[in-house]
Scaffold this motif. Sequence first.
Motif, PDB file in Angstrom:
ATOM      1  N   VAL A  13       0.837  -1.345  -0.004  1.00 46.72           N
ATOM      2  CA  VAL A  13       0.091  -0.082   0.041  1.00 46.72           C
ATOM      3  C   VAL A  13       0.855   1.217  -0.115  1.00 46.72           C
ATOM      4  N   ALA A  14       2.037   1.233   0.762  1.00 43.70           N
ATOM      5  CA  ALA A  14       2.840   2.255   1.074  1.00 43.70           C
ATOM      6  C   ALA A  14       3.435   2.473  -0.304  1.00 43.70           C
ATOM      7  N   GLN A  15       3.926   1.685  -0.944  1.00 44.88           N
ATOM      8  CA  GLN A  15       4.619   1.477  -2.282  1.00 44.88           C
ATOM      9  C   GLN A  15       3.707   2.083  -3.383  1.00 44.88           C
ATOM     10  N   ILE A  16       2.422   1.908  -3.337  1.00 43.70           N
ATOM     11  CA  ILE A  16       1.468   2.280  -4.434  1.00 43.70           C
ATOM     12  C   ILE A  16       1.291   3.757  -4.039  1.00 43.70           C
ATOM     13  N   GLN A  17       0.992   4.124  -2.831  1.00 41.33           N
ATOM     14  CA  GLN A  17       0.870   5.544  -2.387  1.00 41.33           C
ATOM     15  C   GLN A  17       2.088   6.504  -3.020  1.00 41.33           C
ATOM     16  N   LYS A  18       3.186   5.947  -2.629  1.00 41.98           N
ATOM     17  CA  LYS A  18       4.432   6.639  -2.949  1.00 41.98           C
ATOM     18  C   LYS A  18       4.631   6.844  -4.494  1.00 41.98           C
ATOM     19  N   ALA A  19       4.380   5.767  -5.108  1.00 42.84           N
ATOM     20  CA  ALA A  19       4.485   5.887  -6.650  1.00 42.84           C
ATOM     21  C   ALA A  19       3.330   6.708  -7.376  1.00 42.84           C
ATOM     22  N   THR A  20       2.403   6.889  -6.600  1.00 41.95           N
ATOM     23  CA  THR A  20       1.258   7.739  -7.150  1.00 41.95           C
ATOM     24  C   THR A  20       1.115   9.046  -6.554  1.00 41.95           C
ATOM     25  N   GLY A  21       2.180   9.539  -5.915  1.00 39.67           N
ATOM     26  CA  GLY A  21       2.262  10.688  -5.174  1.00 39.67           C
ATOM     27  C   GLY A  21       1.261  11.250  -4.231  1.00 39.67           C
ATOM     28  N   GLY A  22       0.809  10.039  -3.301  1.00 40.37           N
ATOM     29  CA  GLY A  22      -0.022  10.247  -2.150  1.00 40.37           C
ATOM     30  C   GLY A  22      -1.119   9.384  -2.258  1.00 40.37           C
ATOM     31  N   GLY A  23      -1.420   8.598  -3.236  1.00 41.41           N
ATOM     32  CA  GLY A  23      -2.585   7.743  -3.532  1.00 41.41           C
ATOM     33  C   GLY A  23      -3.143   7.743  -4.687  1.00 41.41           C
ATOM     34  N   ALA A  24      -3.637   6.583  -5.103  1.00 46.61           N
ATOM     35  CA  ALA A  24      -4.188   6.355  -6.698  1.00 46.61           C
ATOM     36  C   ALA A  24      -5.511   6.867  -6.781  1.00 46.61           C
ATOM     37  N   TRP A  25      -5.417   7.782  -7.878  1.00 45.86           N
ATOM     38  CA  TRP A  25      -6.853   8.178  -8.230  1.00 45.86           C
ATOM     39  C   TRP A  25      -7.815   7.020  -9.033  1.00 45.86           C
ATOM     40  N   SER A  26      -7.135   6.110  -9.504  1.00 42.57           N
ATOM     41  CA  SER A  26      -7.911   5.294 -10.397  1.00 42.57           C
ATOM     42  C   SER A  26      -6.977   3.644 -10.383  1.00 42.57           C
ATOM     43  N   VAL A  27      -8.003   2.702  -9.874  1.00 42.65           N
ATOM     44  CA  VAL A  27      -7.390   1.333  -9.697  1.00 42.65           C
ATOM     45  C   VAL A  27      -8.320   0.512 -10.219  1.00 42.65           C
ATOM     46  N   ILE A  28      -7.667  -0.400 -11.179  1.00 44.66           N
ATOM     47  CA  ILE A  28      -8.699  -1.615 -11.628  1.00 44.66           C
ATOM     48  C   ILE A  28      -8.018  -2.934 -11.100  1.00 44.66           C
ATOM     49  N   ASP A  29      -8.852  -3.537 -10.413  1.00 41.17           N
ATOM     50  CA  ASP A  29      -8.496  -4.910  -9.761  1.00 41.17           C
ATOM     51  C   ASP A  29      -8.898  -6.175 -10.998  1.00 41.17           C
ATOM     52  N   PHE A  30      -8.037  -6.837 -11.580  1.00 44.79           N
ATOM     53  CA  PHE A  30      -8.274  -7.578 -12.525  1.00 44.79           C
ATOM     54  C   PHE A  30      -8.291  -9.130 -11.659  1.00 44.79           C
ATOM     55  N   VAL A  31      -8.042  -9.086 -10.326  1.00 50.62           N
ATOM     56  CA  VAL A  31      -8.055 -10.335  -9.746  1.00 50.62           C
ATOM     57  C   VAL A  31      -9.606 -10.762  -9.243  1.00 50.62           C
ATOM     58  N   GLY A  32      -9.971  -9.594  -8.136  1.00 44.34           N
ATOM     59  CA  GLY A  32     -11.216  -9.529  -7.647  1.00 44.34           C
ATOM     60  C   GLY A  32     -11.205 -10.733  -6.434  1.00 44.34           C
ATOM     61  N   SER A  33     -10.018 -10.657  -5.668  1.00 39.86           N
ATOM     62  CA  SER A  33     -10.106 -11.302  -4.305  1.00 39.86           C
ATOM     63  C   SER A  33     -10.269 -10.494  -3.183  1.00 39.86           C
ATOM     64  N   SER A  34     -10.679 -10.964  -2.081  1.00 39.62           N
ATOM     65  CA  SER A  34     -10.837 -10.116  -0.661  1.00 39.62           C
ATOM     66  C   SER A  34      -9.514  -9.367  -0.785  1.00 39.62           C
ATOM     67  N   ALA A  35      -8.347  -9.744  -0.708  1.00 38.60           N
ATOM     68  CA  ALA A  35      -7.045  -8.972  -0.551  1.00 38.60           C
ATOM     69  C   ALA A  35      -7.051  -8.230  -1.382  1.00 38.60           C
ATOM     70  N   THR A  36      -7.304  -8.556  -2.699  1.00 39.97           N
ATOM     71  CA  THR A  36      -6.651  -7.349  -3.771  1.00 39.97           C
ATOM     72  C   THR A  36      -7.858  -6.020  -3.892  1.00 39.97           C
ATOM     73  N   VAL A  37      -9.137  -6.638  -3.500  1.00 42.91           N
ATOM     74  CA  VAL A  37     -10.124  -5.251  -3.291  1.00 42.91           C
ATOM     75  C   VAL A  37      -9.700  -4.623  -2.043  1.00 42.91           C
ATOM     76  N   LYS A  38      -9.464  -5.147  -0.945  1.00 41.48           N
ATOM     77  CA  LYS A  38      -8.747  -4.370   0.186  1.00 41.48           C
ATOM     78  C   LYS A  38      -7.590  -3.522  -0.070  1.00 41.48           C
ATOM     79  N   LEU A  39      -6.536  -4.250  -0.960  1.00 44.42           N
ATOM     80  CA  LEU A  39      -5.526  -3.503  -1.379  1.00 44.42           C
ATOM     81  C   LEU A  39      -5.809  -1.983  -2.081  1.00 44.42           C
ATOM     82  N   ALA A  40      -6.786  -2.453  -3.155  1.00 42.96           N
ATOM     83  CA  ALA A  40      -7.183  -1.092  -3.883  1.00 42.96           C
ATOM     84  C   ALA A  40      -7.925  -0.134  -3.000  1.00 42.96           C
ATOM     85  N   VAL A  41      -8.937  -0.490  -2.372  1.00 41.87           N
ATOM     86  CA  VAL A  41      -9.500   0.598  -1.421  1.00 41.87           C
ATOM     87  C   VAL A  41      -8.456   1.279  -0.640  1.00 41.87           C
TER      88      VAL A  41
END
Length: 353
Positions: A233-261
Motif C-alpha cells: 500500500v505504501a509503495q502504491i501511494q508513493k508511486a502515485t504521489g499520495g494515493g491512486a486516483w484510479s485502480v482496476i482490480d483484475f483479480v477480484g479477491s478479498s485481499a486485492t480489493v482491500k489493497l485497492a481500497v
Amino acid sequence: MLSYDVCECSAPLQRMERPTPKPKGTEVLLEVLAAGVCHSDLHIWDGYYDIGAGKVLKLADRGIKLPLTMGHENVGRVVAVGPQAKGVKVGDVRLAHPWMGCGKCAVCKRGDENLCLKSGNLGVQRQGGYSTHLMIPHPRYLFKIGKLTPEVAAPLACSGITAFSALKKFDPKVLKDEPVVIIGAGGVGLMGVTLAKKMGAKTIVVDIDPVKRAAAKKAGASKVIDGSAADAVAQIQKATGGGAWSVIDFVGSSATVKLAVDSIIKGGSVVVVGLFGGDITVPTPYLPMRAMTLRGSYVGSLSEMKELLALVSKKGAPPVPIKTRKLADVNQTLNDLREGKIVGRVVLEPAAA
C-alpha cells in the motif's frame, strides 16, 4: 462438427460430435478459426463462483446448463447465412461479440446488451467456440477485424473489451494526468496495460508473480510492485504521489480489493473486474468521507467493441503475448491456466483440428 464440452463440473472436457447446424432467419454460421481461453472459463468449469463466507454462486443460479461448449473469445469464417442475415457473406472473417442480451428490453435497446438480465452469452448460456463451428444469432454481433490475424483479434472479444470498458469508467481528464494502478497482470491485466498506453494513460502494475510483473513491464507499465509485499500500500501511494486516483482490480479477491481500497486517494475510484472470489468489509463512513467510488465492470457493450476495434485499427494491436494450441489441447490449457503457467493468452485453433 466437433467440440469439447463441459459435461461434468471439474471433470475433463469431453470430445463431442454432432451434426453441423444450418442457420435460420438472421443466424450466421462460423467456422471457428481462433478461440481464446479465458480465466473466467475456470469458474464455469468448476461450476460455481466463490462469493465469500463459505458461500458459492452456482452455475444453475445463472441459468447455465450442461453439457456446455465454453469459449467466448472467437473469430471465425462465415460458412453459411440465414435468409434474413444481412451485411455478411460466405467467406467473411469476423470477430464474434459474445455478450448478448434478449434484444428487446430497455437495457438492450439503449445498447447495453451485456447488462441484460436475460443474457445469452457465447460460451456461457449459449454454445461457444471450443468447437469447429459456432452459430451467431444475428449479424450485429459480428465485427470486421481489418488487418489483425484471427489469433490476435480473438482475445479482444473478452480480455480486450473488458479492459477497455473498465478504463472507460474513469474520467478521461484524470487518466491523462494520473497513472492507473492495475492489480493483476494476467491476460486481461496485460491487455489493460497496453490499451491504457494507447489511450494516453500511464500504468502501475501490482502482481505477486515476478514473471507477470516482468511481462507487465515489457508491455509498457511505468512501474511494477509486488502485491505480496508488506508495504505494498505504501509503495502504491508513493508511486502515485499520495494515493491512486484510479485502480482496476483484475483479480477480484478479498485481499486485492482491500489493497485497492486502501491505496486510493480522497476522491479515488476502484473498479473491480476479476472474479477470483471472496468478500470485503468497507467502513461506510469511508464512502462519503473519502469521496470514494467502488464499482464493478462487466465485459463491454457493442458500442465499446466498435470503439475498441477502431482504436486498435488506428494504433495497432495490443502487444500481449499470445500462443496458439490445437483444440484437442483444451484440457491441458485450462489446467495450465489454473496453475498460473500462462503469461498472456492461449488461443485454440479449432479449424486446424
